[in-house]
Write a protein that holds these residues in place. Structure first.
Motif, PDB file in Angstrom:
ATOM      1  N   LEU A 252       3.447  19.713  -1.682  1.00  6.46           N
ATOM      2  CA  LEU A 252       4.684  19.370  -0.969  1.00  6.46           C
ATOM      3  C   LEU A 252       4.386  18.975   0.475  1.00  6.46           C
ATOM      4  O   LEU A 252       4.967  18.022   0.998  1.00  6.46           O
ATOM      5  CB  LEU A 252       5.661  20.545  -1.009  1.00  6.46           C
ATOM      6  CG  LEU A 252       6.263  20.859  -2.377  1.00  6.46           C
ATOM      7  CD1 LEU A 252       7.077  22.158  -2.314  1.00  6.46           C
ATOM      8  CD2 LEU A 252       7.127  19.714  -2.871  1.00  6.46           C
ATOM      9  N   SER A 253       3.467  19.692   1.112  1.00  2.00           N
ATOM     10  CA  SER A 253       3.108  19.359   2.499  1.00  2.00           C
ATOM     11  C   SER A 253       2.413  18.013   2.577  1.00  2.00           C
ATOM     12  O   SER A 253       2.686  17.210   3.482  1.00  2.00           O
ATOM     13  CB  SER A 253       2.223  20.461   3.090  1.00  2.00           C
ATOM     14  OG  SER A 253       2.957  21.655   3.218  1.00  2.00           O
ATOM     15  N   TYR A 254       1.494  17.733   1.645  1.00  4.72           N
ATOM     16  CA  TYR A 254       0.818  16.433   1.634  1.00  4.72           C
ATOM     17  C   TYR A 254       1.816  15.310   1.385  1.00  4.72           C
ATOM     18  O   TYR A 254       1.750  14.247   2.003  1.00  4.72           O
ATOM     19  CB  TYR A 254      -0.287  16.391   0.585  1.00  4.72           C
ATOM     20  CG  TYR A 254      -1.451  17.315   0.860  1.00  4.72           C
ATOM     21  CD1 TYR A 254      -1.956  17.489   2.144  1.00  4.72           C
ATOM     22  CD2 TYR A 254      -2.054  18.015  -0.173  1.00  4.72           C
ATOM     23  CE1 TYR A 254      -3.027  18.323   2.390  1.00  4.72           C
ATOM     24  CE2 TYR A 254      -3.132  18.860   0.066  1.00  4.72           C
ATOM     25  CZ  TYR A 254      -3.611  19.012   1.353  1.00  4.72           C
ATOM     26  OH  TYR A 254      -4.676  19.838   1.600  1.00  4.72           O
ATOM     27  N   ALA A 255       2.757  15.539   0.465  1.00  5.59           N
ATOM     28  CA  ALA A 255       3.774  14.519   0.182  1.00  5.59           C
ATOM     29  C   ALA A 255       4.661  14.280   1.409  1.00  5.59           C
ATOM     30  O   ALA A 255       4.996  13.134   1.727  1.00  5.59           O
ATOM     31  CB  ALA A 255       4.626  14.946  -1.007  1.00  5.59           C
ATOM     32  N   ARG A 256       5.005  15.334   2.126  1.00  2.85           N
ATOM     33  CA  ARG A 256       5.810  15.169   3.336  1.00  2.85           C
ATOM     34  C   ARG A 256       5.018  14.410   4.396  1.00  2.85           C
ATOM     35  O   ARG A 256       5.554  13.591   5.128  1.00  2.85           O
ATOM     36  CB  ARG A 256       6.257  16.527   3.863  1.00  2.85           C
ATOM     37  CG  ARG A 256       7.170  16.367   5.050  1.00  2.85           C
ATOM     38  CD  ARG A 256       8.193  17.436   5.218  1.00  2.85           C
ATOM     39  NE  ARG A 256       9.103  17.514   4.099  1.00  2.85           N
ATOM     40  CZ  ARG A 256       9.637  18.653   3.669  1.00  2.85           C
ATOM     41  NH1 ARG A 256       9.366  19.777   4.266  1.00  2.85           N
ATOM     42  NH2 ARG A 256      10.460  18.661   2.652  1.00  2.85           N
ATOM     43  N   SER A 257       3.716  14.669   4.477  1.00  2.00           N
ATOM     44  CA  SER A 257       2.860  13.941   5.409  1.00  2.00           C
ATOM     45  C   SER A 257       2.907  12.450   5.118  1.00  2.00           C
ATOM     46  O   SER A 257       3.103  11.631   6.018  1.00  2.00           O
ATOM     47  CB  SER A 257       1.422  14.458   5.306  1.00  2.00           C
ATOM     48  OG  SER A 257       0.551  13.677   6.076  1.00  2.00           O
ATOM     49  N   VAL A 258       2.744  12.087   3.862  1.00  2.00           N
ATOM     50  CA  VAL A 258       2.782  10.674   3.468  1.00  2.00           C
ATOM     51  C   VAL A 258       4.157  10.086   3.768  1.00  2.00           C
ATOM     52  O   VAL A 258       4.273   8.978   4.297  1.00  2.00           O
ATOM     53  CB  VAL A 258       2.425  10.522   1.968  1.00  2.00           C
ATOM     54  CG1 VAL A 258       2.770   9.134   1.454  1.00  2.00           C
ATOM     55  CG2 VAL A 258       0.947  10.830   1.747  1.00  2.00           C
ATOM     56  N   GLU A 259       5.196  10.826   3.454  1.00  2.00           N
ATOM     57  CA  GLU A 259       6.572  10.363   3.690  1.00  2.00           C
ATOM     58  C   GLU A 259       6.811  10.059   5.172  1.00  2.00           C
ATOM     59  O   GLU A 259       7.512   9.101   5.508  1.00  2.00           O
ATOM     60  CB  GLU A 259       7.524  11.467   3.210  1.00  2.00           C
ATOM     61  CG  GLU A 259       8.984  11.214   3.408  1.00  2.00           C
ATOM     62  CD  GLU A 259       9.788  12.422   2.952  1.00  2.00           C
ATOM     63  OE1 GLU A 259      10.409  13.071   3.816  1.00  2.00           O
ATOM     64  OE2 GLU A 259       9.775  12.720   1.745  1.00  2.00           O
ATOM     65  N   LEU A 260       6.235  10.842   6.047  1.00  2.00           N
ATOM     66  CA  LEU A 260       6.390  10.613   7.487  1.00  2.00           C
ATOM     67  C   LEU A 260       5.498   9.484   7.996  1.00  2.00           C
ATOM     68  O   LEU A 260       5.902   8.706   8.858  1.00  2.00           O
ATOM     69  CB  LEU A 260       6.073  11.898   8.256  1.00  2.00           C
ATOM     70  CG  LEU A 260       7.159  12.956   8.225  1.00  2.00           C
ATOM     71  CD1 LEU A 260       6.588  14.329   8.548  1.00  2.00           C
ATOM     72  CD2 LEU A 260       8.272  12.586   9.189  1.00  2.00           C
TER      73      LEU A 260
END
Length: 146
Positions: free
Chosen positions: A52-60
């Protein structure tokens, strides 16, 4: 960890339109993901939270990169986040998403290295995708592979 994530989530809600803050948050979420469940070192063993943290990183990072493709720092941060997502796919995930993320990471790494880093000669110069992965994995800075 809970407090750190609450802080990042609060900042994230307030980051609309602030590319610099979004970049910093994207990098911070990747680092939190590393602490939560990276396979590169000690971690808390929480694979689901790391994803979830990696996905949020990509999203940002994706919109920041899209707005300024000359910013190699953002591009490399995004490549590293893609690489971490590729490394930590859910056990039931098909190979296609992992391959897609790996391909994106390699393309980012190669294009950024070609634009921004001086060449370094390596004995095995033919393995371009492996070089990009190695550069991202080893955090090689100031050099590109030829």
């Amino acid at each position: 960890m809970k407090t750190a994530l609450e802080y990042l989530n609060t900042l994230n809600r307030e980051s609309s339109g602030d590319r610099k803050l979004q970049e910093e948050l994207g990098v911070a979420y990747r680092k939190v993901g590393d602490i939560q469940g990276s396979d590169l070192g000690s971690n808390m063993g929480d694979r689901k939270a790391a994803l979830l943290s990696y996905a949020r990183s990509v999203e940002l990072l994706e919109p920041v990169w899209a707005a300024d493709r000359e910013n190699s720092r953002v591009g490399m941060a995004l490549a590293r986040s893609y690489l971490q997502l590729r490394r930590r796919p859910p056990p039931s995930a098909a190979p296609t998403p992992a391959l897609f993320l790996l391909t994106k990471s390699v393309r980012f790494g190669e294009s950024l290295a070609a634009l921004t880093l001086p060449p370094v000669r390596l004995p095995n110069a033919g393995a371009t995708p492996a070089q990009a992965i190695a550069a991202a994995d080893l955090n090689v800075q100031g050099q590109r592979f030829i």
